[in-house]
Scaffold this active site. Structure first.
Site, PDB file in Angstrom:
ATOM      1  N   CYS A  91       0.830  -1.203   0.000  1.00  0.00           N
ATOM      2  CA  CYS A  91       0.000   0.000   0.000  1.00  0.00           C
ATOM      3  C   CYS A  91       0.866   1.256   0.000  1.00  0.00           C
ATOM      4  O   CYS A  91       0.519   2.273  -0.599  1.00  0.00           O
ATOM      5  CB  CYS A  91      -0.915   0.004   1.225  1.00  0.00           C
ATOM      6  SG  CYS A  91      -2.014  -1.429   1.335  1.00  0.00           S
ATOM      7  N   HIS A  95       0.614   5.202  -0.928  1.00  0.00           N
ATOM      8  CA  HIS A  95       0.093   5.881   0.251  1.00  0.00           C
ATOM      9  C   HIS A  95       1.188   6.079   1.296  1.00  0.00           C
ATOM     10  O   HIS A  95       1.858   5.126   1.694  1.00  0.00           O
ATOM     11  CB  HIS A  95      -1.050   5.070   0.858  1.00  0.00           C
ATOM     12  CG  HIS A  95      -2.202   4.872  -0.082  1.00  0.00           C
ATOM     13  ND1 HIS A  95      -3.140   5.845  -0.327  1.00  0.00           N
ATOM     14  CD2 HIS A  95      -2.548   3.808  -0.859  1.00  0.00           C
ATOM     15  CE1 HIS A  95      -4.029   5.398  -1.205  1.00  0.00           C
ATOM     16  NE2 HIS A  95      -3.697   4.164  -1.547  1.00  0.00           N
ATOM     17  N   GLY A 188       6.523 -10.833 -25.392  1.00  0.00           N
ATOM     18  CA  GLY A 188       6.726 -12.250 -25.132  1.00  0.00           C
ATOM     19  C   GLY A 188       8.183 -12.593 -24.923  1.00  0.00           C
ATOM     20  O   GLY A 188       9.025 -11.709 -24.737  1.00  0.00           O
ATOM     21  N   ARG A 419      13.506  -2.898 -34.748  1.00  0.00           N
ATOM     22  CA  ARG A 419      13.003  -1.698 -34.087  1.00  0.00           C
ATOM     23  C   ARG A 419      13.712  -0.429 -34.538  1.00  0.00           C
ATOM     24  O   ARG A 419      13.080   0.620 -34.677  1.00  0.00           O
ATOM     25  CB  ARG A 419      13.126  -1.863 -32.569  1.00  0.00           C
ATOM     26  CG  ARG A 419      12.135  -2.873 -32.021  1.00  0.00           C
ATOM     27  CD  ARG A 419      12.370  -3.137 -30.548  1.00  0.00           C
ATOM     28  NE  ARG A 419      11.318  -4.006 -30.017  1.00  0.00           N
ATOM     29  CZ  ARG A 419      11.296  -4.466 -28.768  1.00  0.00           C
ATOM     30  NH1 ARG A 419      12.283  -4.158 -27.928  1.00  0.00           N
ATOM     31  NH2 ARG A 419      10.307  -5.229 -28.361  1.00  0.00           N
ATOM     32  N   GLY A 564      11.301  -9.598 -27.814  1.00  0.00           N
ATOM     33  CA  GLY A 564      11.184 -10.962 -27.304  1.00  0.00           C
ATOM     34  C   GLY A 564      12.476 -11.509 -26.751  1.00  0.00           C
ATOM     35  O   GLY A 564      12.472 -12.539 -26.063  1.00  0.00           O
TER      36      GLY A 564
END
Length: 588
Positions: A91, A95, A188, A419, A564
């Site tokens: 949390c 917070h 993946g 890419r 990948g």
């Protein structure tokens, strides 16, 4: 002085403790107004103590409010931060009791979420570690056999492997949660000669994966390391499935000549799933995993052997861990804008898809003890970051049939090229962005696409003409582009851009588009390692007791990483590092 010492920025700030809490507006005040005492959150005792993982406060949060699933079920709103790809987290990631609460999601996402006792979001500061001298007098000291730094897939894999080999292990993570960039991985895991491929009739070989990887990296990858990546990939996939991962779906990413990208059933995002499986296995083993714990210095003796580290804990402060062997798995530096711009000035100001902890800590720490750095200028930009955000649109969408269309309504490149090549093609289009276009058939083929709808990133239309209007491209040209592409699919030959795979035509309404632009995604350079993942010094010899795995290392991917291959690298080399580190520790 080393380069990294010139780019340190501000020192890491420890969180203010209860005794120094400011007044007004924080969760402590809100709880105090309802009669909650300090001991109700922190536990009883003469002194209020909080460990760096904030175990007691988080346990008491859950006791009172329920776990993330329970809170998420009661949350309202289109975006539900309690049910997300981050999985089971503390949390206190968001917070805070005695300072303004901050939505951790805002470090990557653009949506505005309200949080109780929250302040305006400021980008998370993650300076590189300073290098303090050992303080005079006593310093708290612990001992372990294997110390792993970094809680992403490589670090978790190394820690689990070392534990299973019989070592006492501690894992340190500087962020408030584990997972690292691995948690953001979408497409993946590449692996060749796998059982999944055999079941689906895909004929692939490890040698072909080696050739694709070497070619994608423009021949700059270390052949020995590239062979390990390819040759060990199927065994690494088996290891993952053996500890509970579902990697039964199969697709193809850019630069691959066969379908070898494995992911969960239905095409769900791989990173969040693997991170959850690794966390669960670490918890089952009772591994000592500490968050909010930044290593600031690696220690060695007079003979150059690694002896441990200095750690700066969020609450504990500076302390020492003596270790027989150290594994660095801290990731790359794509989120360190200054460092990226130093090595690639043309990338200055470019957005990154990385989480805020990817600042190059391990590279700096390793270099400080003599580690050699290789290929640091090889930084990858990914062609499909959702325009105006840091949200990566997985390459798997293109792999499953989506096309790229410019503002003139035309295709302009092979969508599953490497890419670097696709990124450069996008940057040459009007507006330096493009539209990733797909239909309902592609959407149904890949479950993770639904998340992009949830995040309001998708434009849609009942027909190609309606979608063209929605994205403001010429309708006639756009319709002609779809028709020509569909004809290529029918003919099983892309005469325009030589796309090697044409998985499906785009004919099924509705039709969709996401505007994408290149962003900094991965750093191929890092610490030089050998086949045993030992970090190599500038004199060409291994640094005794220092190992590394994952994006913190360099030399595997060369000039460009294939989609990948990152998850494949983290699991394969994480396993090697864990096993070799344990053997070294047992020998000392």
């Amino acid at each position: 002085m080393l380069l990294f010492r010139l780019i340190l920025g501000l020192a890491f700030l420890a969180t203010t403790l209860c005794a120094a809490a400011p007044t007004g507006g924080h969760l402590a005040d809100l709880h105090g107004g309802k009669g909650v005492q300090c001991t109700d959150c922190h536990g009883k005792g003469r002194k209020v103590k909080v460990d760096d993982s904030e175990t007691v406060p988080n346990s008491n949060c859950v006791n009172c409010h329920g776990d993330l699933k329970a809170v998420g079920e009661n949350s309202k709103g289109h975006i539900n931060p309690h049910i997300s790809h981050l999985g089971k987290i503390n949390c206190t990631v968001c917070h805070a009791g005695h300072q303004a609460s901050q939505v951790y999601c805002a470090n990557c996402h653009g949506f505005d979420l309200k949080i109780p006792a929250g302040g305006p979001h400021a980008p998370q500061a993650n300076p590189l570690p300073t290098a303090p001298a050992l303080p005079k007098g006593k310093i708290q000291t612990e001992r372990t056999e294997v110390l792993v730094v970094g809680g992403g897939a490589a670090g978790m894999t190394a820690a689990i492997t070392a534990h299973d080999a019989g070592a006492k292990v501690i894992l340190l993570e500087k962020q408030p949660l584990t997972g690292g960039n691995s948690m953001l991985a979408a497409g993946g895991m590449n692996a060749a000669e796998t059982r999944v491929q055999a079941m689906k009739g895909v004929k692939d070989t490890k040698e072909l994966m080696f050739q694709d990887t070497a070619k994608g990296g423009k021949g700059l990858g270390d052949p020995a390391l590239v062979h390990i990546l390819a040759d060990s990939s199927a065994a690494s996939l088996d290891w993952l499935t053996g500890i509970g991962a579902d990697m039964s779906d199969l697709g193809r990413m850019g630069g691959a000549s066969q379908d070898r990208c494995h992911r969960p059933k239905g095409g769900s995002a791989v990173g969040a799933h693997i991170a959850a499986v690794l966390k669960e296995n670490a918890a089952k083993r009772g591994l000592d995993v500490r968050v909010n714990s930044q290593v600031v210095k690696i220690l060695k003796d007079g003979k150059g052997r690694i002896t441990g580290v200095l750690v700066k804990g969020r609450h504990r402060g500076l302390y020492r861990i003596n270790a027989k062997v150290l594994v660095l798995a801290t990731g790359g530096f794509s989120a360190n804008a200054e460092l990226v711009a130093h090595y690639q000035p043309r990338m200055k100001g470019m957005i990154t898809s990385n989480q805020p902890g990817a600042t190059g800590d391990g590279v700096a720490l390793g270099e400080a003890v003599g580690g050699e750095l290789v290929q640091m200028k090889e930084i990858q930009i990914h062609p499909s970051v959702a325009s105006g955000s840091r949200i990566l649109i997985t390459e798997a969408v293109r792999g499953n049939g989506a096309i790229l269309v410019n503002r003139e309504g035309k295709r302009f490149f092979n969508e599953i090229g490497t890419r670097d090549a696709v990124s450069q093609a996008v940057l040459h289009q009007t507006g330096e962005s493009a539209f990733m276009v797909f239909d309902e058939g592609v959407r149904r083929s890949l479950k993770q696409i639904d998340g992009y709808f949830h995040l309001d990133l998708v434009k849609e239309g009942e027909s190609p003409e309606a979608l063209a209007k929605a994205i403001e491209v010429p309708s006639d040209a756009f319709r002609a582009t779809l028709d020509r592409y569909n004809q290529a699919v029918d003919a099983k030959q892309d005469g325009d851009f030589k796309r090697p795979d044409l998985p499906r035509a785009l004919r099924t309404a509705k039709f969709y588009a996401i505007e994408v632009a290149p962003g900094i995604h991965y750093t191929m350079g890092g610490l030089k390692i050998d086949a045993d993942t030992r970090v190599i010094a500038k004199d060409g010899k291994p640094i005794p007791g220092l190992y590394a795995a994952g994006e913190v290392t360099g030399g595997i991917h060369g000039a460009n990483r294939l989609g990948g291959n990152s998850i494949s690298e983290t699991i394969t080399f994480g396993r090697i590092a864990g096993a070799r580190a344990t053997a070294f520790a047992k020998s000392r």
